[in-house]
Every structure is written in structure tokens, then in C-alpha cells.
Design a protein around this motif. Structure first.
Motif, PDB file in Angstrom:
ATOM      1  N   LYS A  28       0.968  -1.463  -0.182  1.00 43.67           N
ATOM      2  CA  LYS A  28      -0.261   0.369  -0.169  1.00 43.67           C
ATOM      3  C   LYS A  28       1.050   1.389   0.249  1.00 43.67           C
ATOM      4  O   LYS A  28       0.345   1.975  -0.235  1.00 43.67           O
ATOM      5  CB  LYS A  28      -0.429   0.068   0.868  1.00 43.67           C
ATOM      6  N   GLN A  29       2.384   1.264   0.202  1.00 46.38           N
ATOM      7  CA  GLN A  29       2.373   2.113   0.579  1.00 46.38           C
ATOM      8  C   GLN A  29       3.397   2.909  -0.888  1.00 46.38           C
ATOM      9  O   GLN A  29       3.488   3.593  -1.222  1.00 46.38           O
ATOM     10  CB  GLN A  29       4.310   2.648   1.248  1.00 46.38           C
ATOM     11  N   CYS A  30       4.503   1.852  -1.717  1.00 41.78           N
ATOM     12  CA  CYS A  30       4.947   2.037  -2.883  1.00 41.78           C
ATOM     13  C   CYS A  30       4.019   1.301  -4.553  1.00 41.78           C
ATOM     14  O   CYS A  30       4.509   1.483  -5.476  1.00 41.78           O
ATOM     15  CB  CYS A  30       6.130   1.186  -2.561  1.00 41.78           C
ATOM     16  N   GLY A  31       3.105   0.443  -3.784  1.00 43.34           N
ATOM     17  CA  GLY A  31       2.593  -0.268  -4.875  1.00 43.34           C
ATOM     18  C   GLY A  31       3.337  -1.835  -5.394  1.00 43.34           C
ATOM     19  O   GLY A  31       1.932  -2.438  -7.151  1.00 43.34           O
ATOM     20  N   GLU A  32       4.082  -1.470  -5.367  1.00 47.14           N
ATOM     21  CA  GLU A  32       4.836  -2.933  -5.443  1.00 47.14           C
ATOM     22  C   GLU A  32       4.428  -4.121  -5.550  1.00 47.14           C
ATOM     23  O   GLU A  32       3.576  -4.056  -4.733  1.00 47.14           O
ATOM     24  CB  GLU A  32       6.387  -3.131  -5.007  1.00 47.14           C
ATOM     25  N   ARG A  33       4.178  -5.068  -6.491  1.00 45.56           N
ATOM     26  CA  ARG A  33       2.920  -6.768  -6.500  1.00 45.56           C
ATOM     27  C   ARG A  33       4.258  -7.701  -6.511  1.00 45.56           C
ATOM     28  O   ARG A  33       5.398  -7.467  -7.120  1.00 45.56           O
ATOM     29  CB  ARG A  33       2.324  -6.726  -7.721  1.00 45.56           C
ATOM     30  N   PHE A  34       4.176  -8.610  -6.051  1.00 45.75           N
ATOM     31  CA  PHE A  34       4.278  -9.726  -5.004  1.00 45.75           C
ATOM     32  C   PHE A  34       3.589 -10.915  -5.936  1.00 45.75           C
ATOM     33  O   PHE A  34       1.970 -10.802  -4.836  1.00 45.75           O
ATOM     34  CB  PHE A  34       5.037  -9.691  -4.153  1.00 45.75           C
ATOM     35  N   THR A  35       3.715 -12.208  -6.158  1.00 48.21           N
ATOM     36  CA  THR A  35       2.837 -12.956  -6.031  1.00 48.21           C
ATOM     37  C   THR A  35       3.893 -14.381  -5.850  1.00 48.21           C
ATOM     38  O   THR A  35       4.780 -14.250  -6.693  1.00 48.21           O
ATOM     39  CB  THR A  35       2.721 -13.566  -7.886  1.00 48.21           C
ATOM     40  N   LEU A  36       3.497 -14.937  -4.858  1.00 54.10           N
ATOM     41  CA  LEU A  36       3.987 -16.721  -4.093  1.00 54.10           C
ATOM     42  C   LEU A  36       2.740 -17.019  -3.924  1.00 54.10           C
ATOM     43  O   LEU A  36       1.765 -17.226  -4.274  1.00 54.10           O
ATOM     44  CB  LEU A  36       4.657 -15.708  -2.831  1.00 54.10           C
ATOM     45  N   ARG A  37       3.474 -18.319  -3.516  1.00 54.49           N
ATOM     46  CA  ARG A  37       3.083 -19.721  -3.285  1.00 54.49           C
ATOM     47  C   ARG A  37       3.663 -20.543  -1.812  1.00 54.49           C
ATOM     48  O   ARG A  37       4.371 -19.786  -1.329  1.00 54.49           O
ATOM     49  CB  ARG A  37       3.404 -20.880  -4.060  1.00 54.49           C
ATOM     50  N   GLY A  38       2.602 -20.242  -1.313  1.00 59.50           N
ATOM     51  CA  GLY A  38       2.449 -21.064   0.457  1.00 59.50           C
ATOM     52  C   GLY A  38       1.684 -22.038   0.861  1.00 59.50           C
ATOM     53  O   GLY A  38       1.350 -22.438  -0.242  1.00 59.50           O
ATOM     54  N   LYS A  39       2.054 -22.552   1.501  1.00 59.23           N
ATOM     55  CA  LYS A  39       1.216 -23.676   2.790  1.00 59.23           C
ATOM     56  C   LYS A  39       0.164 -22.995   3.090  1.00 59.23           C
ATOM     57  O   LYS A  39       0.328 -22.007   4.543  1.00 59.23           O
ATOM     58  CB  LYS A  39       2.262 -24.092   3.128  1.00 59.23           C
ATOM     59  N   LYS A  40      -1.423 -24.123   2.954  1.00 61.61           N
ATOM     60  CA  LYS A  40      -1.787 -23.247   4.666  1.00 61.61           C
ATOM     61  C   LYS A  40      -1.865 -24.401   5.162  1.00 61.61           C
ATOM     62  O   LYS A  40      -2.310 -25.854   4.715  1.00 61.61           O
ATOM     63  CB  LYS A  40      -3.481 -22.829   3.344  1.00 61.61           C
ATOM     64  N   ASP A  41      -2.547 -24.224   6.430  1.00 63.93           N
ATOM     65  CA  ASP A  41      -2.175 -24.556   7.557  1.00 63.93           C
ATOM     66  C   ASP A  41      -3.111 -23.975   8.841  1.00 63.93           C
ATOM     67  O   ASP A  41      -2.100 -23.316   9.328  1.00 63.93           O
ATOM     68  CB  ASP A  41      -0.934 -25.595   8.065  1.00 63.93           C
ATOM     69  N   ARG A  42      -3.787 -24.921   9.281  1.00 68.34           N
ATOM     70  CA  ARG A  42      -4.690 -24.909  10.076  1.00 68.34           C
ATOM     71  C   ARG A  42      -5.661 -23.242  10.003  1.00 68.34           C
ATOM     72  O   ARG A  42      -5.493 -22.053  11.258  1.00 68.34           O
ATOM     73  CB  ARG A  42      -3.858 -25.112  11.442  1.00 68.34           C
ATOM     74  N   GLY A  43      -5.366 -22.199   8.771  1.00 69.32           N
ATOM     75  CA  GLY A  43      -6.151 -21.398   8.569  1.00 69.32           C
ATOM     76  C   GLY A  43      -5.221 -20.433   8.456  1.00 69.32           C
ATOM     77  O   GLY A  43      -5.024 -19.045   8.235  1.00 69.32           O
ATOM     78  N   ARG A  44      -3.912 -20.591   8.883  1.00 73.69           N
ATOM     79  CA  ARG A  44      -2.165 -19.692   7.983  1.00 73.69           C
ATOM     80  C   ARG A  44      -1.870 -20.225   7.199  1.00 73.69           C
ATOM     81  O   ARG A  44      -1.463 -21.577   6.595  1.00 73.69           O
ATOM     82  CB  ARG A  44      -1.340 -20.185   9.784  1.00 73.69           C
ATOM     83  N   ILE A  45      -1.103 -18.850   6.390  1.00 73.49           N
ATOM     84  CA  ILE A  45      -0.555 -19.216   5.030  1.00 73.49           C
ATOM     85  C   ILE A  45       0.949 -18.781   5.154  1.00 73.49           C
ATOM     86  O   ILE A  45       1.069 -17.774   6.248  1.00 73.49           O
ATOM     87  CB  ILE A  45      -1.260 -18.016   4.468  1.00 73.49           C
ATOM     88  N   GLU A  46       1.768 -19.761   4.854  1.00 75.66           N
ATOM     89  CA  GLU A  46       3.287 -19.446   5.067  1.00 75.66           C
ATOM     90  C   GLU A  46       3.735 -19.734   3.671  1.00 75.66           C
ATOM     91  O   GLU A  46       3.591 -20.140   3.051  1.00 75.66           O
ATOM     92  CB  GLU A  46       3.661 -20.853   6.055  1.00 75.66           C
TER      93      GLU A  46
END
Length: 56
Positions: free
Chosen positions: A10-28
Motif C-alpha cells: 500500500k506504500q509503493c504499489g509493488e506487487r508480489f505473487t508467491l506460493r505458500g502452504k496453508k495449514d490450520r487457517g495460517r498461510i506461510e
């Protein structure tokens, strides 16, 4: 479950697309901060990426 995450700073507008693991409602993803040193102000969008399922 592996999922795709889109993060926009929200500060500079840079965008990132990442893959993560979802476990018990948390995303890492390992994402810590933006290139502009922002650590708090992000828009985060989650896209489901289901792997390992065979469709007929």
C-alpha cells in the motif's frame, strides 16, 4: 495445501505473487517485507491452487 498469494504494498504499489502452504487457517510464504521496507501495510489476495487431484 499449496495456494497462490498476491500481495500489493500500500506504500509503493509493488506487487508480489508467491506460493505458500496453508495449514490450520495460517498461510506461510516466507514473505517478510516489501522492497521499500514496509512490513505492515499490504493488500493480500488468496487464490486456491489445489494440487494432487486428478479430474476425469
Amino acid at each position: 495445501m499449496r495456494i497462490k498469494i498476491k500481495i500489493r504494498c500500500k506504500q509503493c504499489g509493488e506487487r508480489f505473487t508467491l506460493r505458500g502452504k496453508k495449514d490450520r487457517g495460517r498461510i506461510e510464504t516466507g514473505f517478510k517485507q516489501c522492497l521499500c521496507d514496509n512490513r505492515d501495510q499490504f493488500e493480500i489476495e488468496e487464490e486456491g491452487m489445489v494440487t494432487g487431484i486428478q479430474l476425469n
